[in-house]
Design a protein around this motif. Sequence first.
Motif, mmCIF file in Angstrom:
data_model
loop_
_atom_site.group_PDB
_atom_site.id
_atom_site.type_symbol
_atom_site.label_atom_id
_atom_site.label_comp_id
_atom_site.label_asym_id
_atom_site.label_seq_id
_atom_site.Cartn_x
_atom_site.Cartn_y
_atom_site.Cartn_z
ATOM 1 N N UNK A 207 0.933 -1.170 -0.005
ATOM 2 C CA UNK A 207 -0.204 -0.190 -0.437
ATOM 3 C C UNK A 207 1.016 1.074 -0.151
ATOM 4 N N UNK A 208 0.625 2.596 -0.426
ATOM 5 C CA UNK A 208 0.971 3.621 -0.891
ATOM 6 C C UNK A 208 0.729 4.735 0.669
ATOM 7 N N UNK A 209 1.838 4.222 1.332
ATOM 8 C CA UNK A 209 1.990 5.314 2.541
ATOM 9 C C UNK A 209 3.058 5.866 3.195
ATOM 10 N N UNK B 261 -4.754 2.873 8.478
ATOM 11 C CA UNK B 261 -5.814 2.424 7.784
ATOM 12 C C UNK B 261 -6.581 3.989 7.596
ATOM 13 N N UNK B 262 -5.939 4.416 8.392
ATOM 14 C CA UNK B 262 -6.649 5.539 8.458
ATOM 15 C C UNK B 262 -6.021 6.716 6.715
ATOM 16 N N UNK B 263 -5.124 6.223 6.509
ATOM 17 C CA UNK B 263 -4.547 6.471 5.245
ATOM 18 C C UNK B 263 -4.594 6.624 3.666
ATOM 19 N N UNK B 264 -5.149 5.056 4.327
ATOM 20 C CA UNK B 264 -5.344 3.829 2.995
ATOM 21 C C UNK B 264 -7.150 4.837 1.835
ATOM 22 N N UNK B 265 -7.555 5.191 3.985
ATOM 23 C CA UNK B 265 -9.446 5.358 3.448
ATOM 24 C C UNK B 265 -9.347 5.931 2.550
ATOM 25 N N UNK B 266 -8.383 7.892 3.340
ATOM 26 C CA UNK B 266 -8.155 9.014 3.238
ATOM 27 C C UNK B 266 -7.707 8.515 1.450
ATOM 28 N N UNK B 267 -6.698 8.021 1.294
ATOM 29 C CA UNK B 267 -6.321 7.614 -0.349
ATOM 30 C C UNK B 267 -8.192 7.652 -1.006
#
Length: 187
Positions: free
Chosen positions: A126-128, A152-158
């Motif tokens: 994933x892109x973090x 998970x918050x970063x991915x949800x935002x993406x």
Amino acid sequence: MPSLIVEPPLNTQHFIMDRDDRKRNKNIGKNFMCRLQCMFSHSSSSESRLSLEDTQQWSQSLERLLESKYGLATFRNFLKSEYSDENIEFWLTCEDYKKIKSSFRMSSRAKKIYEQFIKAESPKEINIDYHTREQIKRNVKTPTMHCFDDAQKIVYGLMERDSYPRFLRSDIYRTLLENLAADATKG
């Protein structure tokens, strides 16, 4: 002297292809609707049938889309078609991970999630950012149910800023809406 604008002649082949494409999209939408309903036909929940109203509500928010079993399945299908389903897979995996009660199972599962999604050059990386990746690497050594929360918050935002708007503009979603609207008008 005014310039003369000459428009190219109407390309009938282009018109026919457009009509054929619309017909093909309609059939794809119908087939996808049938597959979705068949996937969940054994379910006894209140959301047993795909409806126009429910499908329209998917456009209200990503959260609304993911709360719907049909919405989630459609969104996943869309992401797979774009070869970008790692974010939703990670997000769903984290949701399942949070339900684990056994510390042994949690430890084992955290390592698998790290290997599959977090580790650099992992199969579904994933892109973090680097900082988050390193923090998770430390968290996995003594995992808690919240060790993937930042990622998970970063991915949800993406997904919310990128994938979700593309989904709403996609042929798969628009065709599904059109087919459901056509079915609703038929009675």
